[in-house]
Design an enzyme around this catalytic site. Sequence first.
Site, PDB file in Angstrom:
ATOM      1  N   LYS A  20       0.516  -1.090   0.002  1.00 37.61           N
ATOM      2  CA  LYS A  20      -0.121  -0.246   0.080  1.00 37.61           C
ATOM      3  C   LYS A  20       1.390   1.002  -0.216  1.00 37.61           C
ATOM      4  CE  LYS A  20      -2.076  -1.192   3.830  1.00 37.61           C
ATOM      5  NZ  LYS A  20      -1.526  -2.354   3.898  1.00 37.61           N
ATOM      6  N   ARG A  96      -9.293  -0.018   8.242  1.00 36.55           N
ATOM      7  CA  ARG A  96      -9.441  -1.491   8.896  1.00 36.55           C
ATOM      8  C   ARG A  96     -10.165  -2.647   8.916  1.00 36.55           C
ATOM      9  NH1 ARG A  96      -3.487  -0.574   8.811  1.00 36.55           N
ATOM     10  NH2 ARG A  96      -2.284  -2.329   9.205  1.00 36.55           N
ATOM     11  N   ARG A 130      12.250  -8.465   5.153  1.00 35.77           N
ATOM     12  CA  ARG A 130      11.924  -6.865   6.164  1.00 35.77           C
ATOM     13  C   ARG A 130      12.297  -7.045   7.313  1.00 35.77           C
ATOM     14  NH1 ARG A 130       6.394  -4.185   5.920  1.00 35.77           N
ATOM     15  NH2 ARG A 130       5.774  -4.405   8.085  1.00 35.77           N
ATOM     16  N   ARG A 163      11.232  -8.276  12.890  1.00 34.34           N
ATOM     17  CA  ARG A 163       9.933  -8.460  14.338  1.00 34.34           C
ATOM     18  C   ARG A 163      10.049 -10.335  13.851  1.00 34.34           C
ATOM     19  NH1 ARG A 163       5.400  -4.679  10.903  1.00 34.34           N
ATOM     20  NH2 ARG A 163       6.068  -2.349  11.804  1.00 34.34           N
ATOM     21  N   ARG A 171      -0.792 -10.471  12.318  1.00 36.21           N
ATOM     22  CA  ARG A 171      -1.188  -9.572  11.848  1.00 36.21           C
ATOM     23  C   ARG A 171      -1.936  -9.779  10.160  1.00 36.21           C
ATOM     24  NH1 ARG A 171       2.713  -4.348  11.612  1.00 36.21           N
ATOM     25  NH2 ARG A 171       2.921  -4.816   9.891  1.00 36.21           N
TER      26      ARG A 171
END
Length: 215
Positions: A20, A96, A130, A163, A171
């Site tokens: 996004k 959301r 990431r 993470r 998530r």
Amino acid sequence: VMPLQKIFRVIIMGAPGSGKGTVSARITKSFALKHISSGDILRANINSQTVIFPNTQLFREYYMVKLVPDDVISRLILKDLRALENSSWLLDGFPRTVAQAEALEDAYSADSVVNLDVPFQTIKQRLTSRWTHLPSGRVYNTDFNPPKVPGLDDVTGEPLVQRDDDSPTRRLKSYETQTEPVLEFYRCKGVLQTFSGTETNKIWPHVEAFLHVKL
Ligand code: G5P
Ligand code: MG
């Protein structure tokens, strides 16, 4: 940048890590829409230690694990949108949940909802390469947009962290249960446009062509 004939309100949706932010940056380069990102707004609030999140630890907990409460985020975003009354905008990361979509709909109707449909397997792979600078929320990807110096934030030089493995899974689960019903909400209104693929560079030309016609 292509000027617009009328005010246009666009929402970009997609799972965490679907691209996004990356696609939004390209859209605002080509079209005169103001980018409003809920994640960026939350991070700015936490960095400035405002009253919404007086407690950094609490924010991290939300940020890493669960969604921020609907009333908190809706209040924040609607305040920013009211300041843009006569501008076209591109909303990223909000709504959301269906409750958030209803709160938005009470004030503004979306002209178009761009949905990035990327397989969860691709996203999981992406998220393992990431790296995040926790204090600012800046994200890097070792294949796609690596930091200038491996392991260090470009701006502050501070260390990047990964993470825990569990967090993307959680998530994505929350996306499935809380956010997928929002797609249905917009499908019923006839404004949902879905773009499927595994690479942003391949999805982007289709989004661009669609917006050219639409705007
Ligand atoms: P955010 O900040 O909205 P998320 O969870 O939606 O965060 P994120 O990280 O912002 O997800 P994105 O914007 O969809 O993902 O994707 P991106 O950043 O462009 O791309 C993800 C990574 O993949 C990047 O490293 C990018 O470079 C790379 N990438 C992109 N395309 C490709 C590709 O083609 N190939 C490869 N290899 N890599 C690629 O929200 C954060 C938190 O704030 C709270 C929540 O707690 C949330 O978890 N929050 C809200 N809570 C309640 N309600 C709301 N409305 C909320 N909004 C935010
Ligand atoms: Mg984002």
